[in-house]
Enzyme design. Structure first.
Site, PDB file in Angstrom:
ATOM      1  N   ARG A 139     -35.755  29.975  26.245  1.00  0.00           N
ATOM      2  CA  ARG A 139     -37.029  28.986  26.227  1.00  0.00           C
ATOM      3  C   ARG A 139     -36.565  28.015  25.394  1.00  0.00           C
ATOM      4  O   ARG A 139     -36.121  27.919  24.245  1.00  0.00           O
ATOM      5  CB  ARG A 139     -38.159  29.543  25.840  1.00  0.00           C
ATOM      6  N   PHE A 169     -39.542  20.288  20.382  1.00  0.00           N
ATOM      7  CA  PHE A 169     -40.358  21.238  19.653  1.00  0.00           C
ATOM      8  C   PHE A 169     -39.256  22.605  19.088  1.00  0.00           C
ATOM      9  O   PHE A 169     -39.064  22.395  17.902  1.00  0.00           O
ATOM     10  CB  PHE A 169     -41.132  22.137  20.931  1.00  0.00           C
ATOM     11  N   GLN A 189     -35.488  28.813  21.793  1.00  0.00           N
ATOM     12  CA  GLN A 189     -35.832  30.353  21.551  1.00  0.00           C
ATOM     13  C   GLN A 189     -34.789  31.381  22.251  1.00  0.00           C
ATOM     14  O   GLN A 189     -34.691  31.049  23.102  1.00  0.00           O
ATOM     15  CB  GLN A 189     -37.137  30.499  21.890  1.00  0.00           C
ATOM     16  N   ASN A 210     -43.460  35.642  18.278  1.00  0.00           N
ATOM     17  CA  ASN A 210     -44.367  36.722  18.369  1.00  0.00           C
ATOM     18  C   ASN A 210     -45.240  36.703  19.595  1.00  0.00           C
ATOM     19  O   ASN A 210     -45.101  35.652  20.375  1.00  0.00           O
ATOM     20  CB  ASN A 210     -45.232  37.062  17.186  1.00  0.00           C
ATOM     21  N   PHE A 252     -36.732  31.599  17.024  1.00  0.00           N
ATOM     22  CA  PHE A 252     -36.544  30.344  17.453  1.00  0.00           C
ATOM     23  C   PHE A 252     -36.238  29.414  16.241  1.00  0.00           C
ATOM     24  O   PHE A 252     -36.499  29.664  15.098  1.00  0.00           O
ATOM     25  CB  PHE A 252     -37.667  29.862  18.085  1.00  0.00           C
ATOM     26  N   LEU A 304     -47.674  25.741  13.161  1.00  0.00           N
ATOM     27  CA  LEU A 304     -47.160  27.147  13.192  1.00  0.00           C
ATOM     28  C   LEU A 304     -47.201  27.809  11.935  1.00  0.00           C
ATOM     29  O   LEU A 304     -46.719  29.078  11.914  1.00  0.00           O
ATOM     30  CB  LEU A 304     -45.642  27.059  13.706  1.00  0.00           C
ATOM     31  N   HIS A 349     -46.198  32.023  12.058  1.00  0.00           N
ATOM     32  CA  HIS A 349     -44.878  32.599  12.233  1.00  0.00           C
ATOM     33  C   HIS A 349     -44.080  32.676  11.212  1.00  0.00           C
ATOM     34  O   HIS A 349     -44.299  31.825  10.286  1.00  0.00           O
ATOM     35  CB  HIS A 349     -44.008  31.818  13.518  1.00  0.00           C
TER      36      HIS A 349
END
Length: 616
Positions: free
Chosen positions: A497, A502, A505, A544, A556, A565, A569
């Protein structure tokens, strides 16, 4: 609340309802509560809870005793604990294995000297609060639900019978005996609250009916400002086909507040039975707020909102089950001007006079859905020592809360939480005063040094990325990453990903974002630290599923600051070298967030000295 303030509130209510002026409407004058800052300074204001303490099972009740400065907590296994309020914080006093079944009702007398508990084992236990001693116990001939002292001295106790309209009154002075039975309701009684100022009782049933009655005569009190119930708003719940799930009285008895099953908070004037304030905390209203554009202090980022919505849906189902968790409740502060109640976004503090939210506690506590609350606002005689200086104790407003499915209760104060400590029984702000669960034991057991890397190099098909790992702050997360890396678990994992602007991952052996597990074979808990945030690019963090404590193997690396975030996380490292490699991966051509050409982890080498270039 003074008589002058009561008159002001009544005049304001009339002015809001009756505007008979001719011509263009006059602009409404903004209400201002005199000395509001002083009142607010006597309330907790923490974004985070300061400390939490344990029971062996899920907490069901918390109660602060008036005038005697004790805190009573009870759990699902029938255990009761006494805690004494200290100049700063609380101190454990005594633990009772009071019942062999779940406690259904807990009541403290208005003078703070008497405590009673009833449970599904059909027993009534009576305690003396000052001496924290069990003084009497009797076997009941019915299954009890809620209970409440119905006189100021704590010698008369009302106990509702489960699945019945009956309320049994007991004389608890000396030999406990039943003195009468009240059958004013036509449906099952759910809530009882005593109003000392009017020497009256308010009770609610499963049909949403609210009744007033005198504890001596069992008749409607005479000192009210209405003659017939049709002149009041006491049919509010029945009309809306809902029921109240909590009931509390203001300190001076002029108001009472209910949380409804429809998530509406309603505040009534006692003497008139009229609805004074109403606040909509339903899921539909929160959804509308979430969709509003612009800045809003009550909005959550989309990922966190989805997570909390899932918890609310689960909670709604649990409340309709045969063994429901405690309901969220509404409480008044000592001035009577403010109410506090928990919602999915945190614990709100509302100024009833100005009709404004003046505080929101615990919005950042992503792992807790707070439910039952109680407030302490007194001042304990004594002294406190801070920074080697001793001074007289000041007011220490403290909000005590339970949380959904948690065997802890939480303290919100006007202080920040303490940092983690490796000494004694402290695990940061969460006190280990009971034997920890398996997950907590795993967290506390120190892994061997070889299982805690200090640095790592991710060797990828695009180049090397060197990381600094935060082993002290996040030992379990770093242990998971270290062991997986050394075992070759991440070898050949692709970056499945990639979102430009951003993050990137990886860490899923299946390569599609659905796989991966921890070294223990199950999900493990988050490790949040107030000093570690997504406040800069190239932050290493755990992925998660959106649920609390659902960490596995995936991780990530951010490419921009991502404050949304934070505390969702676990941040467990930073990129210290190879940011250009991260940027190259970020800029790869993708289809549906997956690179068209696979970018793989060759392997990950681990180092055990922050300054050491030597890697295993």
């Amino acid at each position: 609340m003074s008589d002058e303030s009561k008159r002001e509130r009544e005049e304001d209510q009339v002015n809001e309802e009756e505007d008979t002026s001719i011509g263009p409407p006059k602009p409404k004058k903004k209400k201002v509560l005199k000395f509001e800052k002083i009142y607010v300074d006597q309330l907790p204001n923490g974004e985070f809870y300061e400390k939490s303490w344990m029971h062996r099972d899920v907490l069901t009740h918390v109660q602060v005793t008036k005038r005697t400065n004790f805190i009573i907590t009870a759990s699902q296994d029938g255990h009761v604990k006494f805690w004494k309020k200290e100049p700063l914080g609380i101190e454990f006093v005594k633990h009772f294995r009071a019942h062999i079944a779940a406690i259904s009702g807990l009541a403290v007398s208005n003078d703070g000297r008497s405590l009673s508990t009833v449970a599904l084992d059909q027993t009534l236990k009576l305690f003396d609060v000052i001496s924290f001693d069990l003084i009497n116990m009797i076997k009941l001939d019915f299954l009890p639900s809620v209970c409440e002292y119905v006189n100021a001295s704590g010698t008369k106790l009302a106990i509702a019978e489960q699945n019945s309209n009956k309320i049994h009154i007991f004389d608890t002075k000396g030999e406990v005996s039943k003195v009468s039975t009240v059958e004013i309701h036509k449906a099952t009684v759910k809530l009882i609250k005593y109003n000392e100022a009017y020497d009256s009782v308010v009770s609610c049933d499963s049909k949403g009916m609210i009744e007033y009655w005198n504890p001596e005569t069992q008749q409607t009190p005479e000192n009210l400002d209405f003659q017939y119930k049709t002149q009041t708003d006491l049919y509010e719940f029945a009309k809306n086909k809902t029921v109240p799930t909590s009931l509390s009285m203001s300190p001076d008895g002029t108001l009472f507040a209910c949380m409804g099953k429809d998530r509406q908070v309603r505040v009534f004037t006692f003497s008139t039975g009229k609805l004074y304030r109403k606040y909509d905390e339903s899921q539909q209203t929160i959804n509308k707020i979430q969709m509003e554009e612009g800045s809003n202090p009550y909005r959550l980022d989309s990922m966190e909102f989805g997570r909390r919505t899932t918890v609310e849906q689960e909670l709604e189902t649990a409340w309709s089950s045969d063994n429901p968790p405690p309901s969220a409740n509404v409480i008044f502060d000592d001035s009577g001007y403010f109410i506090l109640y928990p919602t999915m976004i945190g614990i709100k503090i509302v100024n009833l006079y100005t009709n404004r939210v003046v505080g929101l506690l615990g919005k950042s506590e992503t792992n807790n859905r707070f439910l039952h609350i109680s407030l302490y606002q007194g001042k304990i005689k004594g002294s406190v020592t801070t920074d080697n200086l001793t001074r007289n104790a000041d007011y220490d407003p403290t909000l005590i809360c339970t949380s959904y499915k948690k065997n802890r209760f939480y303290l919100f104060t006007r202080r920040l939480p303490e940092e983690s400590s490796e000494s004694s029984n402290l695990a940061g702000r969460d006190i280990l005063n009971e034997r920890p669960t398996k997950d907590e034991q795993a967290l506390l057991s120190k892994p061997s040094a070889r299982r805690l890397g200090r640095t790592a190099v991710i060797h990828t098909t695009k180049g090397d990325i060197k990381l600094k790992l935060f082993a002290e702050e996040c030992p379990k997360t770093v242990e998971n990453f270290t062991v997986h890396s050394k075992n070759g678990y991440y070898n050949n994992c692709i970056f499945h990903r990639v979102i430009k602007g951003f993050m990137i991952q990886t860490g899923d052996p299946l390569g599609d974002g659905t796989g991966g597990t921890s070294i223990w074979g199950h999900d493990f808990e988050d490790e949040f630290d107030r000093t570690l945030k997504h406040d800069r690019p190239f932050t290493l963090s755990m992925a998660n599923t959106g649920a609390n404590s659902s960490n596995g193997s995936q991780f990530f690396i951010t490419t921009i600051p991502c404050p949304s975030l934070d505390f969702k996380h676990t941040v467990f490292g930073r990129v210290v070298k190879g940011t250009d490699v991260v940027t190259d991966i970020e800029n790869a051509k993708v289809y549906d967030e997956k690179p068209i050409e696979d970018i793989k982890i060759v392997n990950i080498s681990i180092g055990y000295d922050v300054d050491d270039e030597q890697q295993e």
